[in-house]
Design a protein around this motif. Structure first.
Motif, PDB file in Angstrom:
ATOM      1  N   SER A  74      -2.713 -16.216  -9.277  1.00 58.96           N
ATOM      2  CA  SER A  74      -3.674 -16.033  -8.296  1.00 58.96           C
ATOM      3  C   SER A  74      -2.979 -15.139  -7.009  1.00 58.96           C
ATOM      4  O   SER A  74      -3.450 -14.274  -6.509  1.00 58.96           O
ATOM      5  N   LEU A  75      -1.908 -15.894  -6.490  1.00 53.61           N
ATOM      6  CA  LEU A  75      -1.154 -15.551  -5.452  1.00 53.61           C
ATOM      7  C   LEU A  75      -0.255 -14.162  -5.678  1.00 53.61           C
ATOM      8  O   LEU A  75      -0.632 -12.959  -4.677  1.00 53.61           O
ATOM      9  N   ARG A  76       0.229 -14.004  -6.903  1.00 53.14           N
ATOM     10  CA  ARG A  76       0.733 -12.593  -7.241  1.00 53.14           C
ATOM     11  C   ARG A  76      -0.296 -11.811  -7.385  1.00 53.14           C
ATOM     12  O   ARG A  76      -0.005 -10.626  -6.674  1.00 53.14           O
ATOM     13  N   ASP A  77      -1.465 -11.962  -7.760  1.00 54.27           N
ATOM     14  CA  ASP A  77      -2.605 -10.840  -8.071  1.00 54.27           C
ATOM     15  C   ASP A  77      -2.893 -10.461  -6.602  1.00 54.27           C
ATOM     16  O   ASP A  77      -3.210  -9.298  -6.215  1.00 54.27           O
ATOM     17  N   HIS A  78      -3.099 -11.399  -5.671  1.00 56.77           N
ATOM     18  CA  HIS A  78      -3.614 -11.132  -4.179  1.00 56.77           C
ATOM     19  C   HIS A  78      -2.557 -10.297  -3.698  1.00 56.77           C
ATOM     20  O   HIS A  78      -2.833  -9.188  -3.054  1.00 56.77           O
ATOM     21  N   LEU A  79      -1.321 -10.628  -3.655  1.00 59.01           N
ATOM     22  CA  LEU A  79      -0.219  -9.702  -2.966  1.00 59.01           C
ATOM     23  C   LEU A  79      -0.222  -8.561  -3.684  1.00 59.01           C
ATOM     24  O   LEU A  79       0.123  -7.296  -2.750  1.00 59.01           O
ATOM     25  N   LEU A  80      -0.360  -8.305  -4.820  1.00 50.26           N
ATOM     26  CA  LEU A  80      -0.432  -6.863  -5.520  1.00 50.26           C
ATOM     27  C   LEU A  80      -1.761  -6.138  -5.059  1.00 50.26           C
ATOM     28  O   LEU A  80      -1.600  -4.833  -4.676  1.00 50.26           O
ATOM     29  N   TYR A  81      -2.736  -6.844  -4.853  1.00 49.33           N
ATOM     30  CA  TYR A  81      -4.017  -6.107  -4.381  1.00 49.33           C
ATOM     31  C   TYR A  81      -3.661  -5.671  -2.917  1.00 49.33           C
ATOM     32  O   TYR A  81      -4.054  -4.385  -2.604  1.00 49.33           O
ATOM     33  N   LEU A  82      -3.145  -6.226  -2.125  1.00 41.57           N
ATOM     34  CA  LEU A  82      -2.698  -5.984  -0.829  1.00 41.57           C
ATOM     35  C   LEU A  82      -1.682  -4.820  -0.687  1.00 41.57           C
ATOM     36  O   LEU A  82      -1.869  -3.530  -0.240  1.00 41.57           O
ATOM     37  N   LEU A  83      -0.556  -4.973  -1.464  1.00 41.98           N
ATOM     38  CA  LEU A  83       0.470  -3.783  -1.644  1.00 41.98           C
ATOM     39  C   LEU A  83      -0.238  -2.446  -2.134  1.00 41.98           C
ATOM     40  O   LEU A  83      -0.006  -1.492  -1.748  1.00 41.98           O
ATOM     41  N   LYS A  84      -1.246  -2.589  -2.845  1.00 44.85           N
ATOM     42  CA  LYS A  84      -1.716  -1.469  -3.757  1.00 44.85           C
ATOM     43  C   LYS A  84      -2.820  -0.736  -2.916  1.00 44.85           C
ATOM     44  O   LYS A  84      -3.586   0.126  -3.295  1.00 44.85           O
ATOM     45  N   SER A  85      -3.327  -1.524  -1.613  1.00 46.42           N
ATOM     46  CA  SER A  85      -4.407  -0.981  -0.918  1.00 46.42           C
ATOM     47  C   SER A  85      -5.741  -1.763  -0.815  1.00 46.42           C
ATOM     48  O   SER A  85      -6.750  -1.418  -0.786  1.00 46.42           O
ATOM     49  N   GLY A  86      -5.412  -3.170  -1.207  1.00 44.10           N
ATOM     50  CA  GLY A  86      -6.780  -3.974  -1.438  1.00 44.10           C
ATOM     51  C   GLY A  86      -7.760  -4.148  -0.234  1.00 44.10           C
ATOM     52  O   GLY A  86      -7.229  -4.186   0.796  1.00 44.10           O
ATOM     53  N   GLY A  87      -8.933  -4.440  -0.469  1.00 46.59           N
ATOM     54  CA  GLY A  87      -9.898  -4.867   0.645  1.00 46.59           C
ATOM     55  C   GLY A  87     -10.177  -3.708   1.622  1.00 46.59           C
ATOM     56  O   GLY A  87     -10.478  -2.521   1.188  1.00 46.59           O
ATOM     57  N   ALA A  88      -9.688  -3.994   2.701  1.00 50.21           N
ATOM     58  CA  ALA A  88      -9.978  -3.098   3.800  1.00 50.21           C
ATOM     59  C   ALA A  88      -8.987  -2.216   3.905  1.00 50.21           C
ATOM     60  O   ALA A  88      -8.903  -1.239   4.794  1.00 50.21           O
ATOM     61  N   HIS A  89      -7.780  -1.929   3.171  1.00 48.09           N
ATOM     62  CA  HIS A  89      -6.698  -1.318   3.295  1.00 48.09           C
ATOM     63  C   HIS A  89      -6.818  -0.070   2.267  1.00 48.09           C
ATOM     64  O   HIS A  89      -7.455  -0.165   1.346  1.00 48.09           O
ATOM     65  N   ILE A  90      -6.494   1.049   3.034  1.00 48.99           N
ATOM     66  CA  ILE A  90      -6.276   2.360   2.246  1.00 48.99           C
ATOM     67  C   ILE A  90      -5.067   2.527   1.521  1.00 48.99           C
ATOM     68  O   ILE A  90      -4.107   2.046   1.874  1.00 48.99           O
ATOM     69  N   SER A  91      -5.107   3.275   0.380  1.00 48.33           N
ATOM     70  CA  SER A  91      -3.874   3.341  -0.398  1.00 48.33           C
ATOM     71  C   SER A  91      -3.287   4.411   0.191  1.00 48.33           C
ATOM     72  O   SER A  91      -3.523   5.403   0.790  1.00 48.33           O
ATOM     73  N   PHE A  92      -1.844   4.551  -0.424  1.00 42.46           N
ATOM     74  CA  PHE A  92      -1.167   5.740   0.292  1.00 42.46           C
ATOM     75  C   PHE A  92      -1.548   7.064  -0.248  1.00 42.46           C
ATOM     76  O   PHE A  92      -1.752   7.921   0.429  1.00 42.46           O
ATOM     77  N   ASP A  93      -2.124   6.917  -1.434  1.00 47.24           N
ATOM     78  CA  ASP A  93      -2.332   8.481  -1.893  1.00 47.24           C
ATOM     79  C   ASP A  93      -3.613   8.698  -1.251  1.00 47.24           C
ATOM     80  O   ASP A  93      -3.890  10.118  -0.970  1.00 47.24           O
ATOM     81  N   ASP A  94      -4.487   7.835  -1.031  1.00 47.07           N
ATOM     82  CA  ASP A  94      -5.835   8.354  -0.293  1.00 47.07           C
ATOM     83  C   ASP A  94      -5.499   8.505   1.220  1.00 47.07           C
ATOM     84  O   ASP A  94      -6.240   9.601   1.651  1.00 47.07           O
ATOM     85  N   ALA A  95      -4.501   7.988   1.774  1.00 39.66           N
ATOM     86  CA  ALA A  95      -4.448   8.322   3.104  1.00 39.66           C
ATOM     87  C   ALA A  95      -3.654   9.864   3.214  1.00 39.66           C
ATOM     88  O   ALA A  95      -4.037  10.506   4.126  1.00 39.66           O
ATOM     89  N   MET A  96      -2.778   9.830   2.255  1.00 41.73           N
ATOM     90  CA  MET A  96      -1.974  11.048   2.293  1.00 41.73           C
ATOM     91  C   MET A  96      -2.723  12.456   1.578  1.00 41.73           C
ATOM     92  O   MET A  96      -2.331  13.589   2.210  1.00 41.73           O
ATOM     93  N   GLY A  97      -3.597  12.200   0.826  1.00 42.10           N
ATOM     94  CA  GLY A  97      -4.253  12.997   0.091  1.00 42.10           C
ATOM     95  C   GLY A  97      -3.393  14.414  -0.421  1.00 42.10           C
ATOM     96  O   GLY A  97      -2.231  14.284  -0.569  1.00 42.10           O
ATOM     97  N   ASP A  98      -4.024  15.387   0.164  1.00 40.41           N
ATOM     98  CA  ASP A  98      -3.461  16.960   0.098  1.00 40.41           C
ATOM     99  C   ASP A  98      -2.782  17.501   1.411  1.00 40.41           C
ATOM    100  O   ASP A  98      -2.856  18.370   1.597  1.00 40.41           O
ATOM    101  N   TRP A  99      -2.286  16.365   2.042  1.00 42.56           N
ATOM    102  CA  TRP A  99      -1.565  16.549   3.329  1.00 42.56           C
ATOM    103  C   TRP A  99      -0.322  17.758   2.900  1.00 42.56           C
ATOM    104  O   TRP A  99       0.647  17.624   2.183  1.00 42.56           O
TER     105      TRP A  99
END
Length: 174
Positions: A24-49
């Protein structure tokens, strides 16, 4: 005469509560790293910049997309390398964590920075996912840091600067 144990024999299919909590802890950490919850993902933030917008400055905002991208890449690399290499030496602060210029030298540098960021993020995700890695154990060459702390630090740092990139994008009108 041997006394019979009242506890059930553990089989390979038995999952201990501590195993569930670890997963569960590892899954939560991965969720945060990959953009979980209120966080945006790297790909979504960078988009087609585009490269043309990578060095654009807006009023009352100190950084360009290039500056933020490179800062995130350098800081993430530092956190990751420290987490797994006893010989790692962090760059000097603050100059070692920011690019020398506000614009990328060329498109190759821009795309290479994005690729390196993604690669290092995936590497941290694999480190967190590896059940052989004790998330709570102090990193032997550190001064109290753990992989858990470094993963949370990385997720927090990335989320902060990805938010800046979103605001910068909105300010540019993209």
């Amino acid at each position: 005469m041997k006394k019979k144990s009242s506890s059930k024999k553990r089989t390979s299919k038995t999952v201990r509560p501590s195993d569930r909590r670890d997963k569960s802890l590892r899954d939560h950490l991965l969720y945060l790293l990959k953009s979980g919850g209120a966080h945006i993902s790297f790909d979504d933030a960078m988009g087609d910049w585009t490269l043309q917008l990578a060095g654009v400055k807006v009023a009352n905002f100190p950084h360009t997309a290039w500056m933020l991208l490179e800062h995130m890449r350098l800081a993430q690399w530092d956190i990751l390398d420290f987490s797994r290499d006893s010989k790692h030496v962090s760059p000097p602060w603050p100059e070692g964590y920011w690019p020398a210029s506000a614009t990328p030298p060329d498109e190759k540098a821009w795309t290479a920075s994005m690729s390196a960021f993604k690669k290092d993020l995936r590497t941290m995700e694999r480190l967190v996912s590896d059940r052989r890695v004790d998330l709570y154990a102090p990193i032997p060459w550190g001064d109290g840091q753990t992989i858990l702390r470094e993963a949370l630090l990385l997720a927090d740092h990335n989320a902060y600067h990805l938010g800046q990139l979103v605001m910068l994008r909105k300010s540019i009108g993209r």
